[in-house]
Each structure stands twice: as C-alpha cells, then as structure tokens.
Design a protein around this motif. Structure first.
Motif, PDB file in Angstrom:
ATOM      1  N   ARG A  48       0.309  -1.673   0.273  1.00  0.00           N
ATOM      2  CA  ARG A  48      -0.141  -0.111   0.178  1.00  0.00           C
ATOM      3  C   ARG A  48       0.634   1.367   0.163  1.00  0.00           C
ATOM      4  NH1 ARG A  48      -4.189  -0.599   4.675  1.00  0.00           N
ATOM      5  NH2 ARG A  48      -4.820  -2.124   3.026  1.00  0.00           N
ATOM      6  N   ILE A  84       1.407  -8.445  -6.591  1.00  0.00           N
ATOM      7  CA  ILE A  84       0.627  -7.750  -5.106  1.00  0.00           C
ATOM      8  C   ILE A  84      -0.060  -9.048  -4.583  1.00  0.00           C
ATOM      9  CG2 ILE A  84      -1.222  -7.025  -7.162  1.00  0.00           C
ATOM     10  CD1 ILE A  84      -1.152  -4.337  -4.854  1.00  0.00           C
ATOM     11  N   HIS A  86      -3.341  -9.059  -3.121  1.00  0.00           N
ATOM     12  CA  HIS A  86      -4.975  -8.746  -3.377  1.00  0.00           C
ATOM     13  C   HIS A  86      -5.940  -9.641  -3.568  1.00  0.00           C
ATOM     14  CE1 HIS A  86      -6.606  -4.764  -5.175  1.00  0.00           C
ATOM     15  NE2 HIS A  86      -7.835  -5.622  -6.381  1.00  0.00           N
ATOM     16  N   LEU A  92      -5.556  -5.599   0.412  1.00  0.00           N
ATOM     17  CA  LEU A  92      -6.086  -4.662  -0.739  1.00  0.00           C
ATOM     18  C   LEU A  92      -5.128  -3.122  -0.623  1.00  0.00           C
ATOM     19  CD1 LEU A  92     -10.106  -4.185  -0.727  1.00  0.00           C
ATOM     20  CD2 LEU A  92      -8.692  -5.420  -2.532  1.00  0.00           C
ATOM     21  N   ARG A  93      -4.129  -3.182  -1.407  1.00  0.00           N
ATOM     22  CA  ARG A  93      -3.354  -2.353  -1.710  1.00  0.00           C
ATOM     23  C   ARG A  93      -3.416  -0.997  -2.668  1.00  0.00           C
ATOM     24  NH1 ARG A  93      -1.903  -5.487   2.638  1.00  0.00           N
ATOM     25  NH2 ARG A  93      -0.328  -7.184   1.421  1.00  0.00           N
ATOM     26  N   ASN A 100     -12.975  -2.241  -3.429  1.00  0.00           N
ATOM     27  CA  ASN A 100     -12.291  -2.335  -2.074  1.00  0.00           C
ATOM     28  C   ASN A 100     -13.498  -3.481  -1.588  1.00  0.00           C
ATOM     29  OD1 ASN A 100     -14.153  -0.212  -2.721  1.00  0.00           O
ATOM     30  ND2 ASN A 100     -14.067   0.370  -0.205  1.00  0.00           N
ATOM     31  N   MET A 118     -11.006  -8.038 -10.107  1.00  0.00           N
ATOM     32  CA  MET A 118      -9.947  -7.893  -9.881  1.00  0.00           C
ATOM     33  C   MET A 118      -9.009  -7.946 -11.239  1.00  0.00           C
ATOM     34  SD  MET A 118      -9.325  -9.847  -6.120  1.00  0.00           S
ATOM     35  CE  MET A 118     -10.176  -8.667  -4.849  1.00  0.00           C
ATOM     36  N   LEU A 122      -6.515  -4.657 -12.064  1.00  0.00           N
ATOM     37  CA  LEU A 122      -4.803  -5.197 -11.524  1.00  0.00           C
ATOM     38  C   LEU A 122      -4.085  -5.091 -13.228  1.00  0.00           C
ATOM     39  CD1 LEU A 122      -4.795  -8.048  -8.981  1.00  0.00           C
ATOM     40  CD2 LEU A 122      -4.404  -5.462  -8.426  1.00  0.00           C
ATOM     41  N   ASN A 130      -0.856 -11.427  -9.379  1.00  0.00           N
ATOM     42  CA  ASN A 130      -1.703 -11.544  -8.005  1.00  0.00           C
ATOM     43  C   ASN A 130      -1.127 -12.464  -6.739  1.00  0.00           C
ATOM     44  OD1 ASN A 130      -3.556 -10.568  -5.682  1.00  0.00           O
ATOM     45  ND2 ASN A 130      -4.862 -11.273  -6.737  1.00  0.00           N
TER      46      ASN A 130
END
Length: 377
Positions: A48, A84, A86, A92-93, A100, A118, A122, A130
């Motif tokens: 984040r 990431i 996620h 969640l970043r 969200n 997502m 992404l 991910n």
C-alpha cells in the motif's frame, strides 16, 4: 534481455530467485535501485505504501506508472513479475477508485465476477501476478490471520469459488498464486509474528488441509505460495517453506505440481530469526522453493545479498545440487517468458462503478491510518 543461467555472474547469478518488496515509498529509493541493479530479480512486490495514497486517481496512477518504469530500468529486463497481494477485505493495496471488495468469505457466490473485476483492474495497473486465491480451510474459529480471507470452513466450500475466481482473473491476463500451501487455516497464531503449529494427524491433514490444493495442481496454476507453518505429523520441527517433505515429496511428488513455488515473505517473524543462519537458505532452496519473497515491510532486503552468499557457498560445498538449480531456473525462466507484461492504463469511472455493484464491499481505511501497508500475505 533474458535470464542467462551462469553461476559465475556474481549476485545476479542467484538474484533471479528473488521477489523483492520495495521500500515503503511510491518513489524508487536509492536502496532499491542498487538492489535491483545488483540482483536483477525475477520481480517485485508492491504494498500500500508504494502507491501515492490520498492523491487524485490520475496523479497516483502517473506516479505508479513511473515507479514500474523505474523498476524495469534498474532490473534491466522487460520480462519481470509485478506482483501484489489483492484478495479483498484488509488485503487490498491500491487506493480509490480501485474496487474495495470485502473479504472472500462474503462473496463465494460472486467469485467469478470478482476475479474478473480484479483481473481487469490489476492488469490496467501493470500487475501480472496476484497472490490469490486463498485455499486455506478456515477450520479454526480462533485463527488470527486467515479467518474471513478463506472462502469457507470446509474443503468443499473453498474449491468451487476459488476455481471460479482463479479462472476468471487469469482470463484477464493476471496469474493467480494460490496460497498458503500446505494449509494455514487451522493455525492458532499469526505467522507474521510467530511460527504456527498445525497439530493434526496425517489423515486429517490430507483430507482437509491438502484437499483444496489437490484440485489446483493442473497446468492452469503456474504458481503456489508456501506457508510458514509446522505440521508435526508430516515433518516435525521444520517450517513448510523449508521442508523438502512438504514441498518436494508432497506438492511436487504426491500432488504432481510442475509450476513455480513461491515462499511467503521470508521477513515474517515466523522464520526471520533463522535467515542469518546459512543452513536456512540451503534448506529453503533444497526444499524446492523457486522464488524467495523478501519484503521491506518486514525485513532489511539487503539480507538477500547474504542469502545469495549462502547459496553460492552451498553450491560450492555440494550442499546444493546444480541439477536442482537448473530445474528451478527453467521453471522461473519459463514463467517469465510466458507471463504477460501490461502497460499502465486508466480505467473509466463507469468500469469501477460496475465492479462496485458486483459483490459486497469493505469501507476503506483512511490513508494516514494505513501508511504501513497492512502486510497480510
């Protein structure tokens, strides 16, 4: 420039074995520039704090695009993993307007739709891996780290939504990395802070913990992430990340997985105090882990250079076999050759609005309260 298997190239000869978590900044630090140039790692992990949180969308997106361009410049290779965590919920970043979604437990019936959303979001942020979905069976109600991150409390409740999520996300060009092998759901402590022991008999372990992972070892799954846990009935006293029994004999042998094995963050307190011991690095490599994840949120990433020294010495002394290194190199280079490289592109406001209507959402934590990055992996 492609990877070249050459054990005489200094730090970069083993640098491809690492995923590096950047310093807690949206700008590439001098520390990261030196490390990326020296090691030429397989890729990076973003948290984040690597986003310009609190800024308008166009502003933080431009900052993010510059960060990824700088990462590629200093690694010196176009083919890299941009990764990431996620999952949804607290894991969640990116900042708003990225959707969200709530924790996975709240949308098993919409898992395919969430996975697609997502994947789209992404991909347009340049990510190609991910660390999701979670395949853990949340069998322990007191589990402090999995809980609502799991789709359910039985293998049957986990497998179907996890499959729908993974397939939909990967169809959008973002590879999933199911986790946390061999199963973190029965833990009573958080591996970010101490080493959990999964105290179940071997039969329960195979019927419950292993059951979801067994359904994801086909060619569609390119990566798995390990757990820093001990399963005494399987390999007493050895964390799964360092266990040849669990990673090689079970995951590769019994389950037949042929893809890339990624460690959970080695800086987590479950095993971080062992990293300065040369035998720890040797055990991780010999266990069968391909990519070693080390993030600045939990550890000093310069420790990677020491670990590479341990690998080099282990190879020289015969504790690490060159044949095993070559097999791992082939898995990593094959992944890098196949994984798509995405440009950073703006998504329309309408796209985010459609995604927000797909499944339950979670209220966002104000940027000032989340500056550290909520490093749940």
């Amino acid at each position: 420039m492609s990877l070249i298997f050459d054990l005489g190239r200094g730090p970069a000869s083993f640098g491809h074995r690492f995923l590096i978590g950047l310093q807690q900044s949206p700008v590439l630090s001098d520390h990261d520039k030196r490390l990326l140039s020296l090691l030429q790692p397989a890729g990076v992990v973003l948290f984040r704090a690597n986003f310009l949180s609190g800024a308008p969308y166009d502003e933080w997106l431009a900052s993010h695009e510059k960060l990824l361009a700088d990462v590629r410049e200093y690694i010196g290779r176009d083919e890299i993993l941009i990764t990431i965590d996620h999952e949804g919920g607290g894991v969640l970043r990116p900042p708003a307007p990225v959707t969200n979604f709530a924790y996975a437990r709240e949308w098993p019936g919409q898992a395919g739709a969430v996975g697609r959303a997502m994947g789209i979001e992404l991909r347009n942020l340049g990510f190609n891996v991910n660390f999701a979905p979670v395949l853990d069976v949340n069998s322990n109600p007191a589990n402090p780290v999995i809980g609502p991150r799991a789709f359910g409390t039985t293998p049957e409740a986990v497998v179907a939504p996890a499959r729908q999520f993974l397939d939909a996300m990967q169809a959008e060009g973002v590879l999933g990395c199911p986790k946390h092998f061999p199963g973190h759901g029965d833990a009573g402590v958080d591996s970010h802070y101490s080493l959990p022991v999964i105290d179940v008999d071997a039969e329960t372990f195979r019927k419950r913990e292993l059951a979801p992972f067994r359904q994801f070892t086909d060619a569609k799954t390119r990566l798995f992430m390990t757990a820093h846990i001990v399963v005494p009935a399987i390999d007493p006293g050895t964390p799964a990340t360092m266990s040849r029994v669990i990673l090689n004999d079970i995951l590769r042998g019994e389950l037949g997985f042929k893809g890339v094995i990624v460690t959970d963050d080695l800086g987590m307190r479950a095993i971080s105090d062992k990293l300065k011991e040369p035998e720890t690095t040797v055990k991780i490599v010999n266990a069968g882990a391909d990519l070693l994840c080390m993030c600045a949120y939990w550890a000093d990433t310069s420790l990677i250079v020491e670990m590479i020294g341990h690998m080099t010495q282990g190879l020289k002394e015969g504790a690490i076999k060159e044949a095993d290194l070559r097999q791992s190199f082939d898995r990593i280079s094959g992944l890098l050759a196949d994984v798509p490289q995405h440009p950073v592109e703006r998504l329309a406001e309408e796209t985010y609005e459609r995604h927000a209507a797909l499944a339950p959402l979670r209220p966002r934590t104000p940027p000032a309260a989340s500056a550290g990055g909520a490093a749940k992996a």
